[in-house]
Design a protein around this motif. Sequence first.
Motif, PDB file in Angstrom:
ATOM      1  N   ARG A  60     -20.223  -2.283   5.942  1.00 41.43           N
ATOM      2  CA  ARG A  60     -20.954  -3.326   5.215  1.00 41.43           C
ATOM      3  C   ARG A  60     -21.646  -2.725   4.007  1.00 41.43           C
ATOM      4  NH1 ARG A  60     -26.577  -3.810   6.652  1.00 41.43           N
ATOM      5  NH2 ARG A  60     -27.169  -2.319   8.278  1.00 41.43           N
ATOM      6  N   GLU A 115     -20.324 -11.203  -1.424  1.00 41.98           N
ATOM      7  CA  GLU A 115     -19.328 -11.614  -0.449  1.00 41.98           C
ATOM      8  C   GLU A 115     -18.480 -10.425  -0.005  1.00 41.98           C
ATOM      9  OE1 GLU A 115     -16.928 -14.732  -2.058  1.00 41.98           O
ATOM     10  OE2 GLU A 115     -18.234 -16.305  -1.252  1.00 41.98           O
ATOM     11  N   SER A 116     -17.933 -10.549   1.185  1.00 43.83           N
ATOM     12  CA  SER A 116     -16.966  -9.579   1.677  1.00 43.83           C
ATOM     13  C   SER A 116     -15.852 -10.354   2.371  1.00 43.83           C
ATOM     14  CB  SER A 116     -17.613  -8.593   2.655  1.00 43.83           C
ATOM     15  OG  SER A 116     -18.010  -9.255   3.848  1.00 43.83           O
ATOM     16  N   THR A 155     -23.837  -8.248   3.435  1.00 32.02           N
ATOM     17  CA  THR A 155     -24.921  -7.544   4.118  1.00 32.02           C
ATOM     18  C   THR A 155     -24.921  -7.776   5.628  1.00 32.02           C
ATOM     19  OG1 THR A 155     -26.409  -9.404   3.684  1.00 32.02           O
ATOM     20  CG2 THR A 155     -26.428  -7.591   2.095  1.00 32.02           C
ATOM     21  N   LYS A 186     -14.070 -14.865   4.758  1.00 33.10           N
ATOM     22  CA  LYS A 186     -15.211 -14.333   4.014  1.00 33.10           C
ATOM     23  C   LYS A 186     -16.457 -14.258   4.898  1.00 33.10           C
ATOM     24  CE  LYS A 186     -13.786 -16.138  -0.515  1.00 33.10           C
ATOM     25  NZ  LYS A 186     -14.164 -17.027  -1.640  1.00 33.10           N
ATOM     26  N   GLU A 237     -26.382  -7.781  -1.883  1.00 31.09           N
ATOM     27  CA  GLU A 237     -25.954  -9.152  -1.614  1.00 31.09           C
ATOM     28  C   GLU A 237     -24.596  -9.418  -2.259  1.00 31.09           C
ATOM     29  OE1 GLU A 237     -27.535 -11.278   0.282  1.00 31.09           O
ATOM     30  OE2 GLU A 237     -29.366 -10.105   0.600  1.00 31.09           O
ATOM     31  N   PRO A 256     -20.848 -12.801   4.352  1.00 29.16           N
ATOM     32  CA  PRO A 256     -21.834 -12.139   3.486  1.00 29.16           C
ATOM     33  C   PRO A 256     -21.729 -10.625   3.651  1.00 29.16           C
ATOM     34  CG  PRO A 256     -22.829 -14.018   4.586  1.00 29.16           C
ATOM     35  CD  PRO A 256     -21.471 -13.825   5.210  1.00 29.16           C
ATOM     36  N   GLN A 292     -27.347 -11.168   9.926  1.00 29.62           N
ATOM     37  CA  GLN A 292     -28.195 -10.485   8.956  1.00 29.62           C
ATOM     38  C   GLN A 292     -29.170  -9.555   9.675  1.00 29.62           C
ATOM     39  OE1 GLN A 292     -28.229 -10.715   5.357  1.00 29.62           O
ATOM     40  NE2 GLN A 292     -29.365  -8.855   5.863  1.00 29.62           N
TER      41      GLN A 292
END
Length: 292
Positions: free
Chosen positions: A220, A226-227, A190, A186, A224, A188, A246
Amino acid sequence: METPILNRKLVKVQAPRANQGFLGPDHIARAVIQNDFSNSDPFIILMDDFLDKKDNEPVGGPHPHAGFETVSLLIEGEVGDSAHTMKSGDFQMMTAGSGIVHTETIEGESKMRLLQMWLNLPKKDRWITPRVQDLPFSNVPKVYENGVEIRVYSGTLGGVTSPVKNHTPVVIADMILQPGAKTTQKLPATFNAFLYVIEGSLGVGDAGALSDGQIGWFDRLDEEGESTFSLSGGSSGGRAILYAGQPQNDPIVSYGPFIADKDEEIRNLYRDYRSGKIGHVSDLPEEQRFRY
């Protein structure tokens, strides 16, 4: 409504060229990232330096930085001076901030491979007090599972977190997969993220693949959340360094060893360096030095 979890896909694959470096014929330098900051934010530059030095003539030396952070991962060998030495697998994040001089010297015969990133600072932290953080390989948080090894140098991945402090949120991890091994991790949504393969080959998601020397950028989201991204080891396994950070979404000015917000600030930094106003990293007080 919850933001759906994005399954990251490769959107750009590049194979940066290797060229002779400034340290002489035994130095091969590959600019993995350079001159595309609007798309690579917060990553300014990433250099992959190989040195196979066969003489005793010292190379390298002291030089200044300001306005960003240098992020160094030593893949092989040894680099530094009597005050500070990095060995294979060691990591250093040096916040240049308002200005610092550091020394990267190699004496005698040496075989070395160093990945060094220039990481953008948030605009509010551009001129922050310098600090240096060292994470030796023996203390790097690691995960071993089903033929996958993950070494987490910055941020959180695989359920473990690095002790390194971040101004710009960033995940940096060395990922080693045995042949056929698989993992899903996982990030974020962004974060701007890419993989740089340094050995073997890796499958990425359902349709992508990367081999030694290639860099692969993920897609991306702007929202905001999860990815995830999935990797599998190629026929002889694979190893890649993950960088994910970020974006700061502020333009920068880059010239020589300095990053700034305006041209005038670059001129001021050169003036300060020439007049001896920028101190050496070895002279930082203990409260600005961290070893984990």
